[in-house]
Design a protein around this motif. Structure first.
Motif, mmCIF file in Angstrom:
data_model
loop_
_atom_site.group_PDB
_atom_site.id
_atom_site.type_symbol
_atom_site.label_atom_id
_atom_site.label_comp_id
_atom_site.label_asym_id
_atom_site.label_seq_id
_atom_site.Cartn_x
_atom_site.Cartn_y
_atom_site.Cartn_z
ATOM 1 N N ILE A 88 27.895 -62.358 24.519
ATOM 2 C CA ILE A 88 29.356 -62.420 25.069
ATOM 3 C C ILE A 88 29.386 -63.799 25.083
ATOM 4 C CG2 ILE A 88 30.722 -61.909 26.965
ATOM 5 C CD1 ILE A 88 29.421 -59.536 25.643
ATOM 6 N N GLU A 89 30.393 -64.556 24.363
ATOM 7 C CA GLU A 89 30.647 -65.923 24.282
ATOM 8 C C GLU A 89 31.887 -66.263 24.809
ATOM 9 O OE1 GLU A 89 29.044 -67.663 20.406
ATOM 10 O OE2 GLU A 89 29.423 -65.392 19.759
ATOM 11 N N SER A 90 33.034 -65.287 24.951
ATOM 12 C CA SER A 90 34.163 -65.830 25.440
ATOM 13 C C SER A 90 34.925 -64.516 25.983
ATOM 14 C CB SER A 90 35.117 -66.363 24.485
ATOM 15 O OG SER A 90 35.197 -65.703 23.275
ATOM 16 N N GLY A 91 36.262 -64.724 26.559
ATOM 17 C CA GLY A 91 37.004 -63.551 26.820
ATOM 18 C C GLY A 91 36.780 -63.174 28.456
ATOM 19 N N PRO A 92 37.799 -62.219 28.613
ATOM 20 C CA PRO A 92 37.481 -61.523 30.285
ATOM 21 C C PRO A 92 36.180 -61.030 30.511
ATOM 22 C CG PRO A 92 39.127 -60.494 28.992
ATOM 23 C CD PRO A 92 38.588 -61.394 27.826
ATOM 24 N N GLU A 93 35.370 -60.642 29.511
ATOM 25 C CA GLU A 93 34.287 -60.215 29.883
ATOM 26 C C GLU A 93 32.940 -61.210 30.197
ATOM 27 O OE1 GLU A 93 30.994 -56.578 28.464
ATOM 28 O OE2 GLU A 93 31.832 -57.866 26.732
ATOM 29 N N PHE A 94 33.316 -62.247 29.415
ATOM 30 C CA PHE A 94 32.619 -63.632 29.672
ATOM 31 C C PHE A 94 33.138 -64.229 30.940
ATOM 32 C CE2 PHE A 94 32.191 -68.327 30.032
ATOM 33 C CZ PHE A 94 30.873 -68.405 29.032
ATOM 34 N N LYS A 95 34.128 -64.313 31.409
ATOM 35 C CA LYS A 95 34.661 -64.796 32.701
ATOM 36 C C LYS A 95 34.041 -63.896 33.842
ATOM 37 C CE LYS A 95 37.456 -66.948 35.268
ATOM 38 N NZ LYS A 95 36.808 -67.527 36.386
ATOM 39 N N LYS A 96 34.058 -62.538 33.625
ATOM 40 C CA LYS A 96 33.608 -61.714 34.659
ATOM 41 C C LYS A 96 32.100 -61.874 34.962
ATOM 42 C CE LYS A 96 32.691 -57.237 33.703
ATOM 43 N NZ LYS A 96 32.924 -55.825 33.858
ATOM 44 N N TYR A 97 31.239 -62.196 33.953
ATOM 45 C CA TYR A 97 30.118 -62.507 34.050
ATOM 46 C C TYR A 97 29.608 -63.958 34.582
ATOM 47 C CZ TYR A 97 29.505 -58.091 31.369
ATOM 48 O OH TYR A 97 29.422 -56.874 30.974
ATOM 49 N N TYR A 98 30.490 -64.607 34.277
ATOM 50 C CA TYR A 98 30.108 -66.079 34.581
ATOM 51 C C TYR A 98 30.526 -66.380 36.052
ATOM 52 C CZ TYR A 98 30.442 -71.138 35.148
ATOM 53 O OH TYR A 98 29.957 -72.503 35.664
ATOM 54 N N ASP A 99 31.493 -65.435 36.655
ATOM 55 C CA ASP A 99 31.629 -65.410 38.081
ATOM 56 C C ASP A 99 30.667 -65.031 38.930
ATOM 57 O OD1 ASP A 99 34.152 -66.666 37.454
ATOM 58 O OD2 ASP A 99 35.288 -64.822 37.720
ATOM 59 N N VAL A 100 30.024 -64.036 38.431
ATOM 60 C CA VAL A 100 28.656 -63.334 38.876
ATOM 61 C C VAL A 100 27.820 -64.289 39.019
ATOM 62 C CG1 VAL A 100 27.116 -61.686 38.917
ATOM 63 C CG2 VAL A 100 29.528 -61.015 38.514
ATOM 64 N N PHE A 101 27.286 -65.103 37.955
ATOM 65 C CA PHE A 101 26.297 -66.092 37.885
ATOM 66 C C PHE A 101 26.712 -67.235 38.781
ATOM 67 C CE2 PHE A 101 24.058 -63.810 34.515
ATOM 68 C CZ PHE A 101 23.043 -64.318 34.398
#
Length: 132
Positions: free
Chosen positions: A86-99
């Motif tokens: 997962i490098e970009s997009g809404p899924e990336f943003k969701k995971y980044y926020d958790v990290f």
């Protein structure tokens, strides 16, 4: 995709470090990583220039173990599955926020889309022991 038991979820959510196993040319590669359990998948942050990332690009089969070793009281969850990058997009943003929320090292050294990917391990098999 397999489901984790309540005890496995509690255990997985209580720790931050795991060991991930990948391979290239039938050569195993294992290293410690930070991880998050989210939506029944295991997420690992990595960099583009790592052996782990290049291994996943050529072979998405991955193993990861989360454990606490205490003689006579060992606890562990061992997971095997396929990995998506997962490098970009809404899924990336969701995971980044958790990290970002969980790890102080992410808040200290933030990154953006296409700078460093997440590995999304989708469990197909698991075994655990020592969890009550």
């Amino acid at each position: 995709m397999i489901e984790f038991s309540k005890n496995e979820i509690v255990f997985l959510e209580s720790l931050e470090e795991a060991r991930i196993a990948t391979s290239h040319n039938d050569i195993p590669h294992v290293k410690p990583v930070s991880y998050v359990l989210k939506d029944n998948v295991i997420l690992v942050a990595t960099d583009y220039n790592t052996r782990t990332f290049s291994n996943i690009k050529s072979n998405p089969n991955t193993g990861i173990v989360v454990d606490i070793y205490k003689s006579g009281n060992h606890k562990a969850v061992c997971i095997q599955g396929k990995t998506e990058i997962i490098e970009s997009g809404p899924e990336f943003k969701k995971y980044y926020d958790v990290f970002y929320k969980k790890f102080e090292w992410v808040r200290r050294d933030p990154w953006t889309e296409n700078e460093a990917p997440f590995l999304k391990i989708i469990p197909s098999n698991k075994v655990s022991w020592g969890l009550k």
